[in-house]
Design a protein around this motif. Structure first.
Motif, PDB file in Angstrom:
ATOM      1  N   LEU A 174       0.831  -1.210   0.000  1.00  0.00           N
ATOM      2  CA  LEU A 174       0.000   0.000   0.000  1.00  0.00           C
ATOM      3  C   LEU A 174       0.864   1.258   0.000  1.00  0.00           C
ATOM      4  O   LEU A 174       0.571   2.233  -0.688  1.00  0.00           O
ATOM      5  N   VAL A 175       1.940   1.213   0.793  1.00  0.00           N
ATOM      6  CA  VAL A 175       2.818   2.389   0.861  1.00  0.00           C
ATOM      7  C   VAL A 175       3.638   2.511  -0.428  1.00  0.00           C
ATOM      8  O   VAL A 175       3.813   3.605  -0.969  1.00  0.00           O
ATOM      9  N   ALA A 176       4.115   1.366  -0.916  1.00  0.00           N
ATOM     10  CA  ALA A 176       4.937   1.364  -2.134  1.00  0.00           C
ATOM     11  C   ALA A 176       4.164   1.951  -3.316  1.00  0.00           C
ATOM     12  O   ALA A 176       4.749   2.619  -4.181  1.00  0.00           O
ATOM     13  N   LEU A 177       2.839   1.743  -3.337  1.00  0.00           N
ATOM     14  CA  LEU A 177       2.028   2.285  -4.431  1.00  0.00           C
ATOM     15  C   LEU A 177       2.130   3.806  -4.476  1.00  0.00           C
ATOM     16  O   LEU A 177       2.193   4.406  -5.551  1.00  0.00           O
ATOM     17  N   GLY A 178       2.160   4.426  -3.298  1.00  0.00           N
ATOM     18  CA  GLY A 178       2.292   5.882  -3.244  1.00  0.00           C
ATOM     19  C   GLY A 178       3.610   6.350  -3.848  1.00  0.00           C
ATOM     20  O   GLY A 178       3.645   7.339  -4.580  1.00  0.00           O
TER      21      GLY A 178
ATOM     22  N   ASN B 155       5.986   1.213 -11.782  1.00  0.00           N
ATOM     23  CA  ASN B 155       5.067   0.162 -12.217  1.00  0.00           C
ATOM     24  C   ASN B 155       4.117  -0.212 -11.074  1.00  0.00           C
ATOM     25  O   ASN B 155       4.547  -0.658 -10.006  1.00  0.00           O
ATOM     26  N   ILE B 156       2.816  -0.043 -11.313  1.00  0.00           N
ATOM     27  CA  ILE B 156       1.814  -0.253 -10.262  1.00  0.00           C
ATOM     28  C   ILE B 156       1.774  -1.713  -9.799  1.00  0.00           C
ATOM     29  O   ILE B 156       1.843  -2.008  -8.603  1.00  0.00           O
ATOM     30  N   THR B 157       1.665  -2.624 -10.760  1.00  0.00           N
ATOM     31  CA  THR B 157       1.630  -4.043 -10.408  1.00  0.00           C
ATOM     32  C   THR B 157       2.927  -4.421  -9.707  1.00  0.00           C
ATOM     33  O   THR B 157       2.938  -5.230  -8.772  1.00  0.00           O
TER      34      THR B 157
ATOM     35  N   TYR C  23       6.356   8.499  -8.674  1.00  0.00           N
ATOM     36  CA  TYR C  23       7.539   8.358  -9.530  1.00  0.00           C
ATOM     37  C   TYR C  23       7.116   8.198 -10.989  1.00  0.00           C
ATOM     38  O   TYR C  23       7.716   8.781 -11.890  1.00  0.00           O
ATOM     39  N   GLY C  24       6.095   7.382 -11.208  1.00  0.00           N
ATOM     40  CA  GLY C  24       5.626   7.123 -12.565  1.00  0.00           C
ATOM     41  C   GLY C  24       5.233   8.404 -13.281  1.00  0.00           C
ATOM     42  O   GLY C  24       5.453   8.551 -14.470  1.00  0.00           O
ATOM     43  N   ILE C  25       4.667   9.344 -12.551  1.00  0.00           N
ATOM     44  CA  ILE C  25       4.168  10.559 -13.190  1.00  0.00           C
ATOM     45  C   ILE C  25       5.208  11.669 -13.224  1.00  0.00           C
ATOM     46  O   ILE C  25       5.352  12.369 -14.215  1.00  0.00           O
ATOM     47  N   LEU C  26       5.964  11.827 -12.134  1.00  0.00           N
ATOM     48  CA  LEU C  26       6.880  12.970 -12.061  1.00  0.00           C
ATOM     49  C   LEU C  26       8.352  12.573 -12.135  1.00  0.00           C
ATOM     50  O   LEU C  26       9.215  13.432 -12.233  1.00  0.00           O
TER      51      LEU C  26
ATOM     52  N   VAL D 117      21.991  -3.318  -7.982  1.00  0.00           N
ATOM     53  CA  VAL D 117      23.209  -3.782  -8.653  1.00  0.00           C
ATOM     54  C   VAL D 117      22.875  -4.673  -9.845  1.00  0.00           C
ATOM     55  O   VAL D 117      23.399  -4.481 -10.942  1.00  0.00           O
ATOM     56  N   PHE D 118      21.981  -5.638  -9.631  1.00  0.00           N
ATOM     57  CA  PHE D 118      21.783  -6.669 -10.657  1.00  0.00           C
ATOM     58  C   PHE D 118      20.615  -6.416 -11.591  1.00  0.00           C
ATOM     59  O   PHE D 118      20.592  -6.905 -12.712  1.00  0.00           O
ATOM     60  N   ARG D 119      19.605  -5.719 -11.137  1.00  0.00           N
ATOM     61  CA  ARG D 119      18.443  -5.494 -11.988  1.00  0.00           C
ATOM     62  C   ARG D 119      17.796  -4.161 -11.638  1.00  0.00           C
ATOM     63  O   ARG D 119      16.718  -4.109 -11.038  1.00  0.00           O
ATOM     64  N   PRO D 120      18.477  -3.070 -12.020  1.00  0.00           N
ATOM     65  CA  PRO D 120      18.019  -1.739 -11.582  1.00  0.00           C
ATOM     66  C   PRO D 120      16.586  -1.424 -12.010  1.00  0.00           C
ATOM     67  O   PRO D 120      15.921  -0.614 -11.378  1.00  0.00           O
ATOM     68  N   GLY D 121      16.128  -2.069 -13.066  1.00  0.00           N
ATOM     69  CA  GLY D 121      14.758  -1.805 -13.518  1.00  0.00           C
ATOM     70  C   GLY D 121      13.709  -2.493 -12.662  1.00  0.00           C
ATOM     71  O   GLY D 121      12.523  -2.268 -12.838  1.00  0.00           O
ATOM     72  N   GLY D 122      14.144  -3.365 -11.739  1.00  0.00           N
ATOM     73  CA  GLY D 122      13.187  -4.091 -10.915  1.00  0.00           C
ATOM     74  C   GLY D 122      12.583  -5.270 -11.646  1.00  0.00           C
ATOM     75  O   GLY D 122      12.884  -5.529 -12.813  1.00  0.00           O
ATOM     76  N   LEU D 123      11.702  -5.984 -10.948  1.00  0.00           N
ATOM     77  CA  LEU D 123      11.147  -7.213 -11.523  1.00  0.00           C
ATOM     78  C   LEU D 123      10.264  -6.942 -12.735  1.00  0.00           C
ATOM     79  O   LEU D 123      10.269  -7.674 -13.710  1.00  0.00           O
ATOM     80  N   MET D 124       9.489  -5.855 -12.682  1.00  0.00           N
ATOM     81  CA  MET D 124       8.547  -5.584 -13.775  1.00  0.00           C
ATOM     82  C   MET D 124       8.886  -4.280 -14.475  1.00  0.00           C
ATOM     83  O   MET D 124       8.025  -3.623 -15.040  1.00  0.00           O
TER      84      MET D 124
END
Lengths: 307, 242
Positions: free
Chosen positions: A20-24, A244-246, A29-32, A292-299
């Motif tokens: 819930l907090v991460a969504l905020g 990424n929301i999901t 970040y996604g918009i700005l 370090v290994f996947r800066p873009g994250g899982l999705m």
């Protein structure tokens, strides 16, 4: 008692709150393209306002569930108004400034809010009243409390509603368009500033709910709680792929599980050298590993802009 | 329809547009041609309020209402006054479907039936987009994206359509398709300002044209005449003039 299953349950509860907090974090970040480091503080304010409302109304003898609901009805608007003010006065004037400026502004807001909260609520830990009767159910040798069940279901329901809002409504589509390209979104008639404000305000409503959940599940609230929680939720957002929301939902859940399982087994793993109070190690191991290994994250993968 | 007087534009010390004046009449297709860096795109962006530092007088004179001062409107209100821009590089939302992109074009249209009706009409005319309606726009070819960008602008039923380099980077066959779409819009009465590097193409479809050089208008006239003009031939049509 089955430790593994127990830690899974605890992890899902913790993970729902992180999500819930991460969504905020991820929506803003996604918009700005801004990491709103004050977001953890908004959660803290939500928890403390909820605490104040509940303790103030406790003598009325109303059922605790109703108290919690009233607490949320006060905490959510307070957090939403706070986020509106933060965006309007701390970030908007810096919208076109170099990226470092709003980041510093965010850290400044964070410190400001912590200190304000310390002045209002003091430095002590506040014990949250019990919201639900201490019922629990046994499943496969582990226990899940009624509160945990409600927390998970409420978080899941809220996230489903958010996903619907973003994917299926015109307003959500406008939010996605603004995230992708604000200048073009404006050409379509999307009031970009209003959409940005809305994004902050929705994130703050989720933060208020998360604050109440933290208070209820871990029984304490204090002026400094937003710092670590914010950092963990930020880690969750990065793990899922920031923006990424999901990803934020998935990252929150995963981080909760990793922390909970890690905390549960760290004594065995280190031969008793480190105890479960070191469970924070895992969140930051995750953060560092992802960066370090996947800066873009899982999705974090995106469709290319042009074919 | 559109009246521009003395438009100036500075970009960090460089003057991209140096006081140009031009107009687009009701139902007219006017081309703005010129070399790279002449200030064509800057002009369009200024009209679409994407460059707030632009100065000058820009008025919209709709046949059915009072004149509107475009320089006083925020970018997101333009579309409600019938102005739509198809930006350079197409600007489709790559992470949204073709259908979503089209619907966004009519974001400010309240009447859902009207939106659906326009959508059906456009998809009927553009079977390529219809086939790909549920695909993400980012997966389309460049030409299809351009088609989508124009169709999206048409979803707002614009009175004035601003087109920025619609042929850029497209295969000749797609350029033909795109220009069919543009001439169809012209023939249906939409006023169009077309910015185009392909001068021959632009002059063939337009009624009038302005030649922009280093931020100034150096030549103007009927497109048919400009096609025969020796200076235009030499500079923009690649013909040798003896």
């Amino acid at each position: 008692m089955d430790i593994f299953l127990q830690q899974i349950i605890n992890g899902v509860v913790l993970g729902s709150i992180y999500a819930l907090v991460a969504l905020g974090y991820t929506m803003v970040y996604g918009i700005l393209g801004l990491i709103n480091f004050a977001h953890g503080e908004v959660v803290m304010v939500g928890a403390l306002v909820a605490y104040t409302v509940m303790t103030a109304l406790l003598p009325t003898g109303l059922p605790p569930v109703l108290l919690a609901l009233l607490a949320l009805l006060v905490a959510a608007p307070v957090c939403m108004a706070l986020a509106w003010i933060i965006e309007r006065y701390a970030y908007r004037p810096l919208r076109h400034a170099p990226k470092l400026a709003p980041l510093i502004s965010a850290i400044g807001v964070s410190i400001l809010l912590q200190n304000l909260a310390m002045m209002i609520w003091g430095r002590s830990y506040h014990a949250f009243p019990d919201i639900l009767p201490p019922l629990h159910y046994d499943i496969g040798g582990a226990q899940i409390t009624l509160l945990q069940v409600v927390t998970i279901l409420l978080a899941a329901g809220t996230m489903a509603a958010l996903a619907w809002l973003i994917q299926r409504t015109a307003m959500g589509q406008a939010m996605r368009a603004t995230a992708e390209n604000p200048a073009i979104a404006a050409l379509m008639g999307v009031p970009v500033n209003r959409i940005i404000t809305l994004t902050f305000v929705i994130g703050a409503a989720l933060a208020a709910l998360a604050g109440l959940m933290v208070g209820a599940n871990y029984s304490v609230a204090h002026y400094y709680m937003g710092f670590m929680l914010g950092l963990k939720a930020f880690t969750a957002a990065v793990l899922g792929g920031i923006g990424n929301i999901t990803g934020a939902m998935l990252g929150g859940l995963l981080l909760g599980l990793i922390e909970s399982l890690g905390g549960g087994y760290i004594e065995d793993l280190t031969g008793g050298f480190l105890g479960s109070n070191y469970q924070d190690i895992f969140a930051f191991l995750v953060l560092i590993s992802v960066l370090v290994f996947r800066p873009g994250g899982l999705m974090g993968e995106r469709v290319s802009e042009r074919a | 329809m559109l009246e521009v007087r003395d438009l100036h534009l500075h970009y960090g010390g460089i003057q991209a547009v140096k006081g140009i004046s031009f107009s687009v009449g009701q139902g007219e297709l006017v081309a703005l041609i010129g070399a790279n860096g002449a200030g064509k795109t800057s002009t369009l962006k200024a009209l679409a309020r994407m460059l707030p530092q632009a100065t000058g007088r820009v008025h919209l004179n709709p046949v059915d209402g009072p004149a509107i001062d475009l320089m006083r409107l925020p970018a997101h209100e333009l579309v409600t006054h019938g102005v739509a821009l198809v930006p350079e590089g197409r600007g489709v939302f790559a992470r949204q479907t073709v259908l979503e992109n089209l619907k966004l074009g009519a974001f400010r249209v309240q009447d859902r039936h009207l939106v659906q009706q326009r959508l059906d009409e456009l998809l009927e005319r553009l079977p390529r987009l219809k086939e790909r309606a549920s695909q993400l726009a980012g997966t389309l070819s460049g030409g299809e994206q351009q088609m989508l960008a124009i169709a999206r602008a048409l979803m707002s039923a614009p009175k004035l359509l601003l087109l920025d380099e619609p042929s850029m980077g497209l295969a000749p066959i797609m350029v033909d398709r795109i220009f069919e779409l543009i001439t169809a819009a012209r023939d249906s009465g939409v006023s169009i300002l077309l910015v185009e590097q392909n001068a021959r193409l632009a002059l063939k479809v337009s009624h009038r044209a302005y030649v922009l050089e280093s931020g100034r208008i150096t030549l103007t006239g009927n497109s048919a005449d400009l096609l025969q003009d020796d200076r235009v031939k030499a500079a923009y049509l690649g013909e040798t003039v003896c």
